[in-house]
Design an enzyme around this catalytic site. Structure first.
Site, PDB file in Angstrom:
ATOM      1  N   ASP A 129       0.866  -1.162   0.000  1.00  0.00           N
ATOM      2  CA  ASP A 129       0.000   0.000   0.000  1.00  0.00           C
ATOM      3  C   ASP A 129       0.914   1.228   0.000  1.00  0.00           C
ATOM      4  O   ASP A 129       2.119   1.108   0.266  1.00  0.00           O
ATOM      5  CB  ASP A 129      -0.891  -0.043   1.242  1.00  0.00           C
ATOM      6  CG  ASP A 129      -1.766   1.168   1.379  1.00  0.00           C
ATOM      7  OD1 ASP A 129      -2.396   1.568   0.387  1.00  0.00           O
ATOM      8  OD2 ASP A 129      -1.799   1.747   2.486  1.00  0.00           O
ATOM      9  N   ASP A 171      -1.661  -0.988   5.844  1.00  0.00           N
ATOM     10  CA  ASP A 171      -1.982  -0.510   7.187  1.00  0.00           C
ATOM     11  C   ASP A 171      -3.467  -0.419   7.456  1.00  0.00           C
ATOM     12  O   ASP A 171      -3.879   0.028   8.536  1.00  0.00           O
ATOM     13  CB  ASP A 171      -1.360   0.875   7.405  1.00  0.00           C
ATOM     14  CG  ASP A 171      -2.032   1.966   6.573  1.00  0.00           C
ATOM     15  OD1 ASP A 171      -2.442   2.989   7.146  1.00  0.00           O
ATOM     16  OD2 ASP A 171      -2.149   1.791   5.346  1.00  0.00           O
TER      17      ASP A 171
END
Length: 228
Positions: free
Chosen positions: A13, A171
């Site tokens: 990400d 996350d």
């Protein structure tokens, strides 16, 4: 289980995982607030929602404004963010060392983000990553985005690895949902952005890591089908 080799491939990400972009986003929200005669917000009020996307950040910046009205501000938010891109945010501490360790050990790495592709692509050269990142998939690259697994599967195919030879690091819960649906081992990046009520231990990621520097060690990575 202790691993002695690095993964064949890793996908990351972007916001909240590789890059601490919250300072860029608070600059955008505060420009929008100033234009509407409002005081600036402290970074702490926006930081937890950065990984949730533009609409969540607008919601945090203007909680008293109806969602239908804020929807009309999304393009303004993106345009202002493009102007602030990379001016304030930086890679998290340890990210550059982690990427260097992966590269030194033959691991291919790429990015799968829900950020619009044109913005993510503009950010890469500011970080010096444009030739190092093997694949970039944005939130609008395909018809669907995370938590759908297709962006992760598309990225793995593009770099020539099967899903279970690739690890996804993120996350946000939707990152881990997407990885699980794609059949990829996952790493929960505990250094990223989370709401107070989020429980990353309940996301069922394969490993939870507190700092990027930990991923410079082979033993920190979850197992894959085969390893580099």
């Amino acid at each position: 289980m202790t691993h002695t080799r690095f993964p064949k491939a890793v996908l990351f990400d972007l916001d909240g995982t590789l890059v601490d972009s919250a300072p860029d986003f608070i600059a955008v929200i505060n420009r929008m607030r100033a234009e509407r005669g409002r005081d600036a917000l402290p970074l702490a009020e926006l930081r937890p929602v950065v990984s949730k996307g533009a609409r969540a950040m607008l919601g945090a910046g203007f909680p008293d404004v109806a969602a239908s009205e804020r929807e009309a501000w999304v393009q303004e938010f993106l345009d202002l963010y493009e102007a602030e891109l990379g001016l304030h945010g930086t890679p998290f501490d340890g990210v550059e060392a982690m990427l260097a360790a992966l590269e030194a050990n033959g691991t291919t790495w790429g990015i799968v983000t829900n950020k619009p592709e044109y913005l993510a692509r503009k950010l890469l050269p500011l970080l010096g990553w444009e030739t190092r990142c093997a694949i970039l998939v944005g939130g609008d690259t395909l018809p669907v985005r995370k938590p759908d697994p297709l962006p992760l599967l598309h990225a793995a195919q593009a770099i020539g690895v099967v899903a279970d030879d690739c690890i996804y690091v993120g996350d946000d819960e939707r990152d881990i949902i997407a990885a699980r649906a794609a059949g990829m081992p996952s790493v929960v990046a505990l250094w990223g952005y989370r709401l107070h009520e989020d429980d990353p231990f309940a996301w069922q990621g394969d490993v939870l890591i507190h700092a990027p520097a930990e991923l410079c060690e082979t033993r920190a990575w979850p197992g894959t089908g085969t390893q580099a």
